[in-house]
Scaffold this motif. Structure first.
Motif, mmCIF file in Angstrom:
data_model
loop_
_atom_site.group_PDB
_atom_site.id
_atom_site.type_symbol
_atom_site.label_atom_id
_atom_site.label_comp_id
_atom_site.label_asym_id
_atom_site.label_seq_id
_atom_site.Cartn_x
_atom_site.Cartn_y
_atom_site.Cartn_z
ATOM 1 N N ILE A 282 0.910 -1.159 0.026
ATOM 2 C CA ILE A 282 0.080 0.210 -0.008
ATOM 3 C C ILE A 282 0.960 1.242 -0.125
ATOM 4 O O ILE A 282 0.727 2.199 -0.897
ATOM 5 C CB ILE A 282 -0.855 -0.152 1.109
ATOM 6 N N ALA A 283 1.803 1.168 0.958
ATOM 7 C CA ALA A 283 2.773 2.305 0.877
ATOM 8 C C ALA A 283 3.421 2.591 -0.298
ATOM 9 O O ALA A 283 3.468 3.946 -0.847
ATOM 10 C CB ALA A 283 3.794 2.358 1.858
ATOM 11 N N ALA A 284 3.918 1.687 -1.112
ATOM 12 C CA ALA A 284 4.518 1.738 -2.428
ATOM 13 C C ALA A 284 3.639 2.299 -3.417
ATOM 14 O O ALA A 284 3.800 3.080 -4.315
ATOM 15 C CB ALA A 284 5.048 0.416 -2.733
ATOM 16 N N LEU A 285 2.378 1.778 -3.468
ATOM 17 C CA LEU A 285 1.406 2.120 -4.340
ATOM 18 C C LEU A 285 0.985 3.569 -3.985
ATOM 19 O O LEU A 285 0.883 4.381 -5.334
ATOM 20 C CB LEU A 285 0.050 1.289 -4.317
ATOM 21 N N ARG A 286 0.862 3.932 -2.907
ATOM 22 C CA ARG A 286 0.437 5.508 -2.340
ATOM 23 C C ARG A 286 1.704 6.457 -2.988
ATOM 24 O O ARG A 286 1.456 7.359 -3.353
ATOM 25 C CB ARG A 286 0.170 5.612 -1.080
ATOM 26 N N ARG A 287 3.073 6.007 -2.904
ATOM 27 C CA ARG A 287 3.997 6.671 -3.333
ATOM 28 C C ARG A 287 4.010 7.071 -4.910
ATOM 29 O O ARG A 287 4.415 7.899 -5.212
ATOM 30 C CB ARG A 287 5.378 6.120 -2.817
ATOM 31 N N ARG A 288 3.636 5.717 -5.606
ATOM 32 C CA ARG A 288 3.661 5.896 -6.975
ATOM 33 C C ARG A 288 2.436 6.856 -7.586
ATOM 34 O O ARG A 288 2.642 7.425 -8.473
ATOM 35 C CB ARG A 288 3.540 4.512 -7.577
ATOM 36 N N THR A 289 1.384 6.690 -6.912
ATOM 37 C CA THR A 289 0.152 7.307 -7.431
ATOM 38 C C THR A 289 0.174 8.776 -6.662
ATOM 39 O O THR A 289 -0.597 9.628 -7.390
ATOM 40 C CB THR A 289 -1.104 6.780 -7.073
ATOM 41 N N ALA A 290 0.885 9.274 -5.723
ATOM 42 C CA ALA A 290 0.817 10.613 -4.993
ATOM 43 C C ALA A 290 1.643 11.523 -6.375
ATOM 44 O O ALA A 290 2.516 11.293 -7.009
ATOM 45 C CB ALA A 290 2.061 10.707 -3.957
ATOM 46 N N PRO A 291 0.835 12.666 -6.178
ATOM 47 C CA PRO A 291 1.333 13.756 -7.235
ATOM 48 C C PRO A 291 2.766 14.316 -6.927
ATOM 49 O O PRO A 291 3.266 14.194 -6.100
ATOM 50 C CB PRO A 291 0.415 14.854 -7.205
#
Lengths: 262, 284
Positions: free
Chosen positions: A248-257
């Motif tokens: 989840i942390a990795a996915l949030r980092r990738r999708t964060a502007p």
């Protein structure tokens, strides 16, 4: 090696934690689990309906027993699909009319039989009998007794009068109406309490599965050695939890502007 | 103090979830036992089943799915133990498409444990579609509603079904119900019409809706949610020595349930306290 048991265990742990990850935030892992549950549920339902309904009630009577009357349900079924065509969609009204009429008939008799008559009768308790069996108030029997009987009758009347709009709500009516509201609030409160209890029970069920407490004494064969299912489950839960957190942390980092582009 | 209460009111909801998780997990890791009383509704259910004689037949409608498993499976298991222990014959069907993979193995295991023979002492009729229409049909004829059992045998040819057809031919009807179609549909459609002796085990969410059916005598017994299952376990296994008892999931869940409730009550009290104490401050 109990490969099937371990795979099943791992899958159940992953899916439980994936669904619970929604409590943190909406995320793709939760979405995956949600869609999987929907798909599997619909799949199982379709198979059960085929083998439980279509096969014994339509296919077997038509093809093996040659009961020609079974053509009628088949015809109604085909007509139901006419709904998808614009030109012939009116034909679908025939099977829908059957369904509506059948359910209206079933509901009407059921409601009149089971709810209206019996419940009206039960809302007029025999106070003499109540006094003889439970006295004024029986703590051991959930508060049964004359007081409860009176609360039931008075509360019911107050609720009914609260919804009686043909009379002007003057002062006495307002007082009765407030008692009615209070009775309704007590009823909603009881329902809410039971709902909370139900939800905690479900959480307990999943927590037991995650901690391996549902089968505490079972052994799993891993190659030549045997391990306790409970210990294996706990290690798998911790590992899966960490994996989901990292994902989840990795996915949030990738999708964060990207702050550098803004 | 006021600052603390304001911060409590604006607390991220995820802390509440974390607290709830701890309130559930910690009592499981450190087991303890809290006493609980048996409700009259469960006692009546137990007493009626105890009064059954060897050879009597009970119809169980197992209408639940994995979503309501923690609440209803303990009752379902205990009820089967209770019935087989008394040499009562069991006929089971379901109105939920997702139920057979869950309920069939449990029935098979427990029947095997008591050395019961399929077709003679028990049978599983499988799933039938139709909801209330199926219930109506069950009231008239179980054999016509389920022409074949789950194994493909003709229902009418099974020894366990000898002399049984309409629902009123069965001594007791037990509805293990997680929602619709379930207890309510059975009560409305056939219980009153055929004057059936019916009991129900339902989820906690449904219990307030079904309690009036017990009070009016339409149900002779009612087990609501996990506490109902725990109370039934307590009654059924009272005569079994503790070392010989199987794991009682509802009984062990009761302690955790109490701690979970206590946590919610504390949150409710603190939330209300914070709201009323900070209301004046925020208005100012």
């Amino acid at each position: 090696m109990d490969l099937l048991a371990i795979t099943g265990l791992l899958l159940s742990i992953f899916l439980t934690l994936a669904i619970l990850s929604f409590l943190f935030d909406d995320n793709p892992i939760y979405k995956f689990a949600e869609h999987l549950f929907m798909g599997v549920g619909i799949g199982i339902g379709t198979i059960e309906i085929y083998y439980g309904v279509f096969q014994p009630k339509l296919i077997l009577p038509l093809l093996e027993e040659h009961r020609l009357l079974s053509i009628f349900p088949l015809l109604l079924l085909v007509l139901l699909f006419a709904k998808v065509t614009r030109k012939h969609q009116d034909w679908a009204r025939i099977p829908i009319a059957f369904i509506v009429a059948a359910f209206a008939g079933v509901k009407l008799t059921g409601e009149a039989n089971g709810r209206l008559l019996e419940q009206v009768r039960a809302s007029m308790p025999d106070l003499q009998q109540l006094y003889e069996t439970s006295g004024w108030w029986d703590w051991d029997n959930g508060g049964a007794g004359v007081i409860s009987g009176l609360v039931l009758v008075l509360g019911l009347c107050a609720c009914l009068l609260h919804f009686y709009f043909s009379a002007r709500h003057n002062r006495p009516m307002r007082t009765i109406s407030r008692i009615g509201i209070l009775t309704l609030m007590l009823s909603f409160g009881a329902s809410f309490g039971f709902t909370v209890m139900g939800r905690i029970s479900l959480a307990i069920g999943r927590a037991e599965a995650l901690l391996g407490l549902d089968q505490p004494n079972t052994l799993i064969q891993l190659g030549s050695m045997e391990v306790h299912r409970m210990t294996a489950t706990r290690w798998m839960t911790v590992g899966t939890l960490l994996l989901i957190i990292v994902s989840i942390a990795a996915l949030r980092r990738r999708t964060a502007p990207d702050s550098s582009t803004s | 103090m006021l600052d603390l209460l304001i911060r409590f009111q604006n607390m991220d909801r995820r802390w509440v979830f974390l607290g709830m998780a701890l309130a559930i997990v910690l009592p499981m890791l450190v087991p303890f036992s809290l006493p609980f009383k048996v409700d009259q509704r469960v006692q009546d259910l137990y007493d009626r089943v105890e009064a059954l004689e060897a050879g009597d037949t009970v119809y169980i409608s197992a209408d639940f799915d994995p979503g309501s498993r923690p609440e209803l499976e303990p009752f379902f298991r205990t009820h089967l133990h209770h019935l087989f222990r008394q040499d009562v014959r069991v006929v089971m069907g379901t109105l939920w498409a997702t139920a057979p993979p869950l309920v069939k193995p449990i029935l098979e295991d427990i029947a095997q444990e008591y050395g019961k023979e399929y077709g003679k002492d028990w049978t599983f009729l499988g799933y039938v579609e139709g909801k209330e229409l199926a219930i109506k049909s069950l009231g008239q004829s179980v054999r016509k509603t389920y022409p074949l059992d789950d194994r493909g045998n003709k229902t009418a040819d099974l020894a366990v079904m000898a002399g049984l057809d309409a629902m009123r031919d069965f001594d007791i009807l037990t509805s293990v119900s997680a929602g619709f179609p379930g207890t309510q549909a059975f009560v409305l459609q056939i219980q009153g019409q055929y004057n059936l002796e019916m009991a129900s085990a339902c989820t906690a969410v449904s219990a307030p809706d079904y309690i009036p059916y017990y009070q009016s005598g339409q149900l002779f017994g009612l087990s609501g949610g996990m506490p109902g299952s725990a109370q039934y376990e307590k009654l059924v296994y009272a005569s079994v020595p503790p070392e010989k008892r199987p794991r009682l999931p509802a009984t062990s869940g009761m302690n955790v349930l109490s701690i979970g409730h206590l946590y919610i009550i504390i949150l409710l009290l603190l939330g209300n306290l914070a709201f009323f104490l900070t209301r004046g401050g925020e208005e100012n």
